[in-house]
Scaffold this active site. Structure first.
Site, PDB file in Angstrom:
ATOM      1  N   ASN A 198       3.044  -4.678  -4.005  1.00  0.00           N
ATOM      2  CA  ASN A 198       2.337  -6.053  -3.975  1.00  0.00           C
ATOM      3  C   ASN A 198       3.179  -7.061  -4.249  1.00  0.00           C
ATOM      4  OD1 ASN A 198      -0.422  -4.735  -3.681  1.00  0.00           O
ATOM      5  ND2 ASN A 198      -0.325  -4.188  -5.953  1.00  0.00           N
ATOM      6  N   TYR A 199       4.205  -7.026  -4.952  1.00  0.00           N
ATOM      7  CA  TYR A 199       5.047  -8.137  -5.456  1.00  0.00           C
ATOM      8  C   TYR A 199       6.570  -8.247  -4.646  1.00  0.00           C
ATOM      9  CZ  TYR A 199       1.129  -8.676  -8.510  1.00  0.00           C
ATOM     10  OH  TYR A 199      -0.180  -8.572  -8.994  1.00  0.00           O
ATOM     11  N   ILE A 200       7.176  -7.399  -4.365  1.00  0.00           N
ATOM     12  CA  ILE A 200       8.355  -7.286  -3.839  1.00  0.00           C
ATOM     13  C   ILE A 200       8.436  -7.285  -2.497  1.00  0.00           C
ATOM     14  CG2 ILE A 200      10.576  -6.064  -3.238  1.00  0.00           C
ATOM     15  CD1 ILE A 200      10.087  -4.791  -6.230  1.00  0.00           C
TER      16      ILE A 200
END
EC number: 5.6.2.1
Length: 910
Positions: free
Chosen positions: A867-869
């Site tokens: 989700n974030y990297i």
């Protein structure tokens, strides 16, 4: 608003209403607090070294014991969302509410009913029930060889990363400014040249002969190596391959055709495509698949009320079946809130359908939950599950084929003439709402969705799919700005559910691409944002100081912004909606957060903050504020995001999570030197990912079955060590001189393997082989039956099982003689040595996996990675260190991030 009569108290409370901060903060308040806790003039980088749940240790905090009591619920494992209800990919679908889990797979429990009344310990503080979070170990961030305290080491690492971000932002802006200046000069010269018809326009080339492209805000940031231009790819594809004759020519033409087709779909080479509001020109699809109609229970299966069987109307019987089928789901049927909500909805349906009837047809009003016995219903559904489980493979295959045939027309749509996969075309079946954490609506009945509730979105020229017979659609729309195909409103929370394209579709990919590009864009502005909120942390205007403090917490500790909730919604909060009881202050600089976060999962964290932030929170909590009062009472999420958009179009609080994770991983990746085996490189990746998760505060609770999983893994390793020892013993059997040549130590049995363990392990190996042979035999027989061929006789299975019997005899002989005979064809010492080496490698790989698994138990690696990297960074690692992308992304994720895999090479930078 009434002002405070006391300059030292920037709060007011009128007629018993909620306390609210005054508009301005008196200088005297700041000065008094500065004397108590002087600032060091530098913001703390913001690190949490607490992981997991909370224990019963009492904390020295700023308020009475109630400040440390439960603000929510116990920690629970987060379940995956259901694709039907949240618009995720069909391949990412896993029920958030265990709807699809067979009863046989669930934990069996007593069918004793839980009372609707509150549990006896509901008022007990949560701190007396849950253990305190352990601190992050050095191993968790891959560093255990330093005497520097871990907290200081983490703080220094984060400070270094943030300093690099500041330098990068300034550099990017300077380059853009220089580019703009050059472009302006170029335009000016062009205008001057055009005024003189006789003066030819001379265009200078750069020293390397490459013309610089004009800047475009939508194009990836400067100094990023781009994918090959389409023209170049096409030219390379058209280059004749080595070979003679017609075959080579045909192959080349096919390759060129495939390449041209691929070029057509590489939308990531032109990010501007996703910026327009019009998402499609033509759209054709076949609507949605509704769940099958309810099948009444057999006449012998009844709800028992007050000891007597009763008959129910079909609609009420269906609801009773929802509850009866899940009696083994202890977490739900022992939950008072779940039972209370279910029984309320059940009684309402009974009232509408004429209540229950006894065997003589007399009306029976069901009013007492404790008198309801759903055991017969549970037994029926449980037996049906077992029948389905025992069904022959051929029959299961036939049922699946029939289901796939029915659903096939709904799986794809035609989007602008291109076939695209639909992600969640099935309408969720009715059932009981589970929710997550302590959701106040858990147990309520999810009503069956009718076609009259569904709105279809389709092209004007397309054929509108037919609604089921006897029904019609609520509405048919032609919204080209929307990406949904169908929508309806569910009855529990009043939320709209959407049928979207699959995760690997162009639209979904463009959405992800846009999300990460927005995070990359923040790279240019992060230094200004941080300097501004650092300055405004001392503003005398309350609203500005609250906003600066909120941005600090969101940036440093990955808090979600939070939104206002209605009274009937779960009491989940984020930064802007934190209340007095959610934040505890422990001097001199520790803040303890304890509240229900996203999906009603308890968020607990202990963090060290900058002294000025600590002072601010103390001001925001100043009396007469008390439990229930908002801390950021002069700030809303809307106001916060509007302020952030002044720095960069589209910037919201949630972008910080993506930026911080991606930037941190990119910084670590830049200096990473990964060598060794594939397994060692994967561990290096996970170590970096873990450091990102810790530095960016992405945590999770330890899974309930973690200890068991680790125990099984250790047993596997021990089994391999035993296999290695047996192989070494075979070397002695082949050549007894090997013992003297290699030394007795080489052949010794490991200390943790006594004779009792060996015999138990041998029995498990024999049983494992028996099961393997039996399973293979049954599978082959099922295949023969499906083909109409005569099945093999039981004697064949008995013959095959002799192999396992021989192994048992071999082990028995070894235990008696204390010698291991060499096996295999033409066994030699060299062959056995090669086998030992191979087993050794397997042991090392498994030990790495075990270490990795243990280090990751409290860190949400999946959250960070998926989700974030930025997925392109994972692709860069894969290509840079020659590790198959399959080691990082599952098949579903490879489809989801296909754009990332195909669009970058190892030199790409975030």
């Amino acid at each position: 608003m009434a002002s405070s009569s006391d300059d030292d108290t920037p709060l007011v409370k009128v007629n018993g209403a909620a306390a609210k901060s005054d508009e301005r903060i008196p200088t005297s308040v700041d000065q008094a607090m500065d004397k108590e806790t002087p600032s060091n003039g530098r913001l703390h980088p913001g690190i949490s070294v607490r992981m997991g749940p909370v224990d019963d240790d009492k904390m020295d905090v700023d308020g009475p014991v109630k400040d440390t009591e439960a603000n929510g619920t116990t920690n629970g494992k987060r379940k995956a969302r259901n694709s039907v209800t949240n618009g995720k990919s069909y391949k990412e679908a896993s029920s958030s509410e265990d709807d699809d889990i067979p009863l046989s797979k669930r934990r069996k429990t007593s069918t004793t009913k839980a009372k609707v009344s509150d549990s006896e310990d509901s008022d007990a503080p949560l701190s007396t029930k849950i253990k305190k979070p352990p601190k992050a170990s050095a191993a968790q961030i891959g560093d255990s060889d330093s005497d520097t305290p871990l907290g200081d080491k983490l703080a220094k690492t984060k400070e270094k990363i943030e300093k690099a971000a500041e330098t990068t932002a300034k550099k990017i802006r300077a380059e853009e400014k220089a580019d703009e200046k050059k472009a302006a000069t170029k335009r000016k010269k062009a205008v001057e040249s055009s005024s003189d018809d006789d003066a030819p326009i001379v265009r200078k080339k750069k020293a390397n002969g490459v013309k610089k492209a004009e800047s475009d805000d939508d194009v990836p940031l400067s100094k990023v190596k781009k994918a090959k231009p389409a023209a170049k790819v096409k030219a390379e594809a058209a280059t004749p391959k080595k070979g003679k004759g017609k075959a080579a020519k045909v192959e080349t033409e096919q390759d060129l055709e495939a390449q041209e087709e691929e070029e057509q779909y590489n939308w990531w080479d032109d990010p501007s495509k996703s910026d327009g509001t019009k998402k499609w020109t033509t759209l054709q699809h076949n609507g949605v698949v509704f769940p099958p109609a309810y099948e009444p229970l057999p006449s012998s299966v009844k709800l028992i009320y007050d000891g007597k069987p009763v008959s129910l109307h079909e609609e009420a019987e269906e609801i009773a079946g929802f509850y009866g089928a899940m009696l083994n789901s202890t977490v739900n049927v022992t939950n008072p809130t779940f039972n209370k909500n279910f029984f309320k909805d059940f009684k309402a349906k009974l009232a509408k359908t004429g209540h229950a009837k006894d065997k003589d047809g007399n009306t029976v009003k069901i009013t007492d939950f404790d008198k309801c016995d759903f055991t017969k219903i549970f037994d029926y559904f449980d037996s049906e599950r077992e029948k389905k489980k025992a069904m022959p493979a051929a029959e299961k295959k036939a049922l699946k084929a029939a289901k796939d045939e029915v659903e096939a027309p709904y799986m794809y749509c035609m989007w602008d003439g291109r076939k695209q996969k639909v992600g969640n075309f099935r309408v969720e079946p009715p059932g009981l709402f589970r929710g997550r954490g302590e959701h106040p609506k858990t147990g309520m009945v999810k009503q069956r969705v009718r076609p009259e509730q569904v709105t279809i979105n389709i092209g004007k020229e397309a054929i509108v799919p037919k609604a089921p017979e006897g029904h019609k659609w609520k509405e048919v729309k032609h919204e080209q700005e929307a990406t949904w195909l169908a929508t309806w409103q569910e009855n529990i929370n009043g939320q709209y559910k959407y049928v979207m394209l699959a995760a690997n579709s162009d639209i979904k990919g463009q959405s992800d691409h846009k999300k990460f590009e927005k995070a990359r864009e923040l790279k240019k502005h992060i230094d200004r944002i941080r300097k501004d909120y650092e300055r405004e942390l001392k503003s005398d205007i309350m609203a500005d100081r609250q906003r600066a403090t909120a941005v600090y917490l969101i940036d440093k500790f990955a808090l979600r912004a939070g939104n206002e909730k209605g009274e009937d919604e779960a009491d989940t909060v984020g930064c802007c909606s934190l209340k007095f009881e959610h934040v505890t202050l422990r001097p001199p600089d520790t803040v303890i957060f304890d509240f229900l976060g996203k999906d009603s999962i308890r968020f607990y964290d202990e963090v060290k903050v900058d002294p000025q932030v600590f002072k601010n929170l103390k001001i925001f909590k100043k009396a007469p504020k008390t439990d229930g009062d908002e801390i950021f009472d002069r700030l809303t999420t809307t106001q916060l995001n509007k302020h952030l958009s002044n720095y960069m179009p589209g910037l919201t609080a949630k972008v910080f999570r993506t930026y911080n994770a991606s930037w941190t991983f990119a910084t670590l990746l830049r200096d990473l030197k990964s060598t060794g085996t594939i397994a060692e490189k994967v561990k290096d990746y996970n170590d970096a990912n873990r450091e990102v998760a810790i530095l960016c505060n992405h945590k999770r609770t330890v899974a309930a079955g973690f200890a068991g999983q680790m125990e099984k893994l250790q047993e596997k390793i021990k089994g391999l060590v035993y296999e290695q020892w047996r192989t070494k013993q075979m070397m002695i059997d082949i050549d007894p001189k090997q013992k003297k040549k290699r030394g007795a130590e080489y052949f010794e049995l490991p200390e943790d393997m006594d004779q009792e363990w060996i015999e138990q392990h041998q029995e498990s190996l024999v049983e494992e082989q028996r099961q393997k042979i039996t399973k293979k035999f049954e599978k082959e027989n099922e295949k023969l039956a499906s083909e109409g061929t005569k099945e093999m006789k039981p004697s064949e299975l008995k013959s095959r099982l002799e192999v396992a019997d021989d192994l048992a005899k071999k082990f028995k002989k070894e235990n008696k003689s204390k010698k291991v005979e060499a096996d295999g064809k033409g066994p030699t010492v060299d062959k056995m040595e090669a086998r030992v080496d191979k087993i050794t490698q397997r042991i090392e790989n498994m030990k790495l996996q075990a270490e990795d698994k243990d280090n990751n138990k409290e860190v949400a690696l999946g959250t960070s990675k998926i989700n974030y990297i930025d997925p392109r960074l994972t692709v860069v690692f894969s290509k840079k260190f020659n590790v198959p992308i399959e080691r990082f992304f599952s098949k579903t994720l490879r489809e989801k991030f296909d754009w990332a895999i195909k669009s970058v090479d190892e030199d790409w930078e975030f």
